[in-house]
Design an enzyme around this catalytic site. Structure first.
Site, PDB file in Angstrom:
ATOM      1  N   ARG A  50       0.853  -1.188   0.000  1.00 31.83           N
ATOM      2  CA  ARG A  50       0.000   0.000   0.000  1.00 31.83           C
ATOM      3  C   ARG A  50       0.883   1.230   0.000  1.00 31.83           C
ATOM      4  O   ARG A  50       1.370   1.658   1.048  1.00 31.83           O
ATOM      5  CB  ARG A  50      -0.925  -0.029   1.216  1.00 31.83           C
ATOM      6  CG  ARG A  50      -2.147  -0.934   0.988  1.00 31.83           C
ATOM      7  CD  ARG A  50      -2.784  -1.327   2.288  1.00 31.83           C
ATOM      8  NE  ARG A  50      -1.937  -2.276   2.998  1.00 31.83           N
ATOM      9  CZ  ARG A  50      -2.148  -2.711   4.229  1.00 31.83           C
ATOM     10  NH1 ARG A  50      -3.185  -2.292   4.904  1.00 31.83           N
ATOM     11  NH2 ARG A  50      -1.333  -3.580   4.782  1.00 31.83           N
ATOM     12  N   ASP A  52       2.187   5.030  -0.081  1.00 28.05           N
ATOM     13  CA  ASP A  52       1.712   6.266   0.553  1.00 28.05           C
ATOM     14  C   ASP A  52       1.362   7.333  -0.484  1.00 28.05           C
ATOM     15  O   ASP A  52       1.738   7.222  -1.649  1.00 28.05           O
ATOM     16  CB  ASP A  52       2.813   6.835   1.465  1.00 28.05           C
ATOM     17  CG  ASP A  52       2.904   6.080   2.778  1.00 28.05           C
ATOM     18  OD1 ASP A  52       1.873   5.526   3.220  1.00 28.05           O
ATOM     19  OD2 ASP A  52       4.009   6.041   3.364  1.00 28.05           O
ATOM     20  N   ARG A 197      12.600   5.195   2.754  1.00 25.04           N
ATOM     21  CA  ARG A 197      12.737   6.641   2.943  1.00 25.04           C
ATOM     22  C   ARG A 197      13.681   6.958   4.108  1.00 25.04           C
ATOM     23  O   ARG A 197      14.378   7.983   4.080  1.00 25.04           O
ATOM     24  CB  ARG A 197      11.364   7.281   3.132  1.00 25.04           C
ATOM     25  CG  ARG A 197      10.561   7.264   1.805  1.00 25.04           C
ATOM     26  CD  ARG A 197       9.074   7.544   2.011  1.00 25.04           C
ATOM     27  NE  ARG A 197       8.852   8.800   2.689  1.00 25.04           N
ATOM     28  CZ  ARG A 197       7.651   9.209   3.126  1.00 25.04           C
ATOM     29  NH1 ARG A 197       6.584   8.434   2.926  1.00 25.04           N
ATOM     30  NH2 ARG A 197       7.535  10.353   3.726  1.00 25.04           N
TER      31      ARG A 197
END
Lengths: 254, 254
Positions: A50, A52, A197
């Site tokens: 999923r 972002d 990230r």
């Protein structure tokens, strides 16, 4: 009931992420809406990951069950007719009814792009982290390799996310420079929340000289989120590819 | 009153073109708004070319007069602080008070991009014409060269546009293929309205085998718009560079 597997790409810049949300455009909502339109079936799609808000996908994998008579390989064209142009189905096929795009994934590959010059940034700002700060790219690439291996990656997981285990295997973590664009490619058997990230945020600290390449393994081993770098913004992140065991890559009977 | 010259880039996808319009975001409006904010002056900017809605610029040139004490070379940073991120000032300098970005331009260079495969089109659709149709690129590039020269280009001008003369000199018209991306680069002493987009539309007809490379010069000479190809959409068009006589390229006194 036949299960359909789709490989899709999308420009995530205009969506509130993959997962359905009330009163917000998401990738999941757009696809489910078009399946409803084509078949009258209110289906739920399953996805490999999923993504972002703002994150892009070049090879996201989704699956759903349908009683429709639309041939499996025609689903790509049928959906593309009605989907927004920034969501495209690249291929569709029938897959085993036990296939789950998330749980059966063997490897996922992400890319994170950094665009490092002023001219052109207007065009890259939705697809890359744009920054003109001086960075030691050689040291960043040296540090990147230290992420390869099987570790508890808790230091590289957003705090507050619940997960059974922080153990993941990173098969590849490699930087590549091409003119003003630098890309980190990272492939693992799974990723923790914000893991890519935070890894990139940590590599930027290496590029700035604040962390040494040899510090990476101690930071991993510390299992301490505060020792890793900050989380870089979502727009540079691209889900590139998801790999499955061979039985789920090929349409049954083909 | 000092005249400031800016070189700017912008992603035109979210604007109603360069020129000011009532109740619509345009590049001109955004820049004038920020000059007003910085200086209190309601100035009018002049531009090398008024790009249409959806057209991008990598090296648009604009100029305006100001009584502000902001040093000429600081204008880039000052404006970038407040401009939307998809409009960036690359450089600013002082220029002769007789400089006009449109009338003093010696050459303008445009690029038109065509993206020719399905994967990736979600990301290129705002910056290139995306098509998977089979095209004979070799013949298109052969045809492109025939646009070089000094001609009356009425066949390649949108009907209804008023202009003193249709005579233009095309210095370079060259195709370049790079993976799935094809770019036409065209440089001329000036362009008629929609000229690049009609030239590309005509080259596509060459790629489809409907027009031969040797037909280009007869089509030019006919001065008949109906003999050229259709006008391709704006999003593939990029204003790359504007060239001026040396006295306007350098900041006076520097």
């Amino acid at each position: 009931m036949p299960r359909i597997k789709l490989i899709i790409e999308y420009d995530g810049g205009y969506y509130h992420g993959f997962q359905s949300q009330e009163n917000a455009a998401t990738i999941q909502t757009e696809i489910e809406k078009q399946v409803l339109r084509l078949t009258g079936e209110a289906i739920r799609i399953m996805a490999a990951g999923r993504t972002d808000a703002g994150v892009h996908a070049h090879g996201q994998v989704v699956a759903f069950d349908t009683q429709s008579t639309i041939p499996a390989e025609k689903w790509a064209k049928a959906l593309n007719t009605f989907l927004p142009e920034d969501i495209r189905v690249l291929t569709s096929c029938q897959v085993s009814p036990i296939f789950h795009p998330q749980f059966d994934a063997l490897r996922k590959q992400y890319g994170y792009y950094i665009y490092r010059q002023k001219p052109g940034a207007s065009f890259y700002r939705r697809y890359a982290l744009c920054m003109t700060e001086k960075l030691d790219i050689g040291r960043m690439e040296q540090a990147a390799q230290n992420f390869e291996g099987t570790y508890n990656f808790k230091s590289f997981c957003a705090r507050g996310s619940s997960v059974k285990t922080y153990r993941r295997t990173v098969f590849q973590c490699i930087g590549h420079e091409s003119g003003p664009l630098w890309r980190l490619t990272i492939e693992a058997n799974g990723f923790l929340y914000n893991m890519v990230r935070i890894i990139v945020g940590t590599l930027l600290e290496v590029g700035r000289g604040k962390i040494k390449p040899d510090d990476i393994i101690p930071i991993i081993i510390s299992q301490d989120r505060t020792r890793a770098g900050p989380t870089v913004p979502p727009q540079g992140l691209h889900l590139l590819r998801v790999t499955y065991p061979p039985e789920f890559e090929i349409e049954p009977g083909s």
